[in-house]
Design a protein around this motif. Structure first.
Motif, mmCIF file in Angstrom:
data_model
loop_
_atom_site.group_PDB
_atom_site.id
_atom_site.type_symbol
_atom_site.label_atom_id
_atom_site.label_comp_id
_atom_site.label_asym_id
_atom_site.label_seq_id
_atom_site.Cartn_x
_atom_site.Cartn_y
_atom_site.Cartn_z
ATOM 1 N N VAL A 169 0.842 -1.200 0.000
ATOM 2 C CA VAL A 169 0.000 0.000 0.000
ATOM 3 C C VAL A 169 0.875 1.248 0.000
ATOM 4 O O VAL A 169 0.630 2.200 -0.750
ATOM 5 N N LEU A 170 1.918 1.249 0.820
ATOM 6 C CA LEU A 170 2.816 2.403 0.891
ATOM 7 C C LEU A 170 3.495 2.641 -0.455
ATOM 8 O O LEU A 170 3.559 3.773 -0.941
ATOM 9 N N ALA A 171 3.993 1.584 -1.071
ATOM 10 C CA ALA A 171 4.644 1.724 -2.376
ATOM 11 C C ALA A 171 3.666 2.235 -3.428
ATOM 12 O O ALA A 171 4.001 3.118 -4.227
ATOM 13 N N SER B 164 -0.847 13.785 -7.705
ATOM 14 C CA SER B 164 -2.259 13.911 -7.336
ATOM 15 C C SER B 164 -2.553 13.301 -5.966
ATOM 16 O O SER B 164 -3.635 13.498 -5.427
ATOM 17 N N ILE B 165 -1.602 12.558 -5.410
ATOM 18 C CA ILE B 165 -1.746 11.954 -4.080
ATOM 19 C C ILE B 165 -0.537 12.354 -3.250
ATOM 20 O O ILE B 165 0.603 12.183 -3.684
ATOM 21 N N LEU B 166 -0.780 12.865 -2.051
ATOM 22 C CA LEU B 166 0.326 13.243 -1.178
ATOM 23 C C LEU B 166 1.075 12.004 -0.711
ATOM 24 O O LEU B 166 0.465 11.013 -0.305
ATOM 25 N N ALA B 167 2.395 12.072 -0.784
ATOM 26 C CA ALA B 167 3.230 10.975 -0.295
ATOM 27 C C ALA B 167 3.091 10.868 1.223
ATOM 28 O O ALA B 167 2.818 11.859 1.909
ATOM 29 N N ILE B 168 3.238 9.655 1.735
ATOM 30 C CA ILE B 168 3.210 9.408 3.168
ATOM 31 C C ILE B 168 4.382 8.512 3.524
ATOM 32 O O ILE B 168 5.012 7.916 2.650
ATOM 33 N N ASP B 169 4.661 8.421 4.817
ATOM 34 C CA ASP B 169 5.706 7.510 5.267
ATOM 35 C C ASP B 169 5.064 6.349 6.025
ATOM 36 O O ASP B 169 3.844 6.306 6.205
ATOM 37 N N ALA B 170 5.882 5.419 6.470
ATOM 38 C CA ALA B 170 5.368 4.212 7.126
ATOM 39 C C ALA B 170 4.600 4.560 8.407
ATOM 40 O O ALA B 170 3.601 3.908 8.729
ATOM 41 N N PHE C 183 -0.665 4.914 11.178
ATOM 42 C CA PHE C 183 -1.759 5.666 11.797
ATOM 43 C C PHE C 183 -3.089 5.302 11.128
ATOM 44 O O PHE C 183 -4.078 5.030 11.807
ATOM 45 N N PHE C 184 -3.106 5.311 9.808
ATOM 46 C CA PHE C 184 -4.334 4.932 9.096
ATOM 47 C C PHE C 184 -4.739 3.501 9.427
ATOM 48 O O PHE C 184 -5.915 3.215 9.659
#
Length: 196
Positions: free
Chosen positions: A16-18, A26-32, A37-38
């Protein structure tokens, strides 16, 4: 082609992260840590598998969560009850096959028995008319605009009324709870999952 929409599992998180971070601007990057948290707090976090391969995901959160997103905070300050779609990502190989609409049907089905409003935002910078049109044809209306931070992109804040909610509230929620059916069940969070 075998399609399954199911709640995310912990072993899905790396994929999912990759997928999220390969989605482009168009989608903000997130970290692990943000993804964790999600995983631990999102009310709706489902993935799509096509023939066993992760094809996409959608994450949504109800009101009252300790979530710092400025767009989520905007809806929190304007509406008492809602389900906020934080992000939807479809893998490049599976785009243009209707998977976004399938996810939106599923999240609407989840939301309409819990809240009166489904909320999200779309970026206006850069503007993607396909995304704007998709949301408009799915019944979303613009309820506001804001800039994300001092120098972030301008976004259109969208909401969709869920008329079925009134019936569900009056028939079930004010007199107890939803029927004990699997399709109405809440997502099991890691802290509530039974231990092996």
């Amino acid at each position: 082609m075998a399609l399954a929409i199911r709640d995310v599992r912990e072993h899905d998180l790396d994929a999912v992260l990759a997928l999220n971070n390969a989605a482009g601007r168009s989608i903000l990057a997130i970290d692990a840590a943000q993804l964790r948290f999600f995983y631990e707090h999102a009310d709706y976090f489902r993935v799509a598998e096509i023939d066993g391969e992760l094809a996409g995901f959608l994450i949504a959160m109800r009101e009252g969560r300790d979530y710092e997103s400025p767009n989520y905070r905007w809806f929190s300050s304007h509406y008492p009850q809602f389900l906020y779609i934080d992000r939807i990502v479809i893998a490049n190989a599976f785009r243009r096959h209707g998977l976004g609409r399938i996810f939106y049907c599923d999240v609407t089905s989840y939301a309409e028995v819990r809240v009166p409003l489904l909320a999200c935002e779309v970026f206006l910078e850069p503007r993607d008319d396909v995304v704007v049109l998709f949301h408009g044809t799915y019944g979303f209306q613009e309820v506001g605009q804001q800039r994300m931070g001092d120098s972030g992109p301008q976004v259109s804040l969208l909401a969709k009324d869920l008329p079925s909610y009134g019936y569900v509230r009056d028939t079930y929620l004010e007199h107890g709870q939803l029927p004990a059916e699997p399709w109405l069940a809440e997502r099991l969070h890691p802290t509530t999952e039974p231990h092996a």
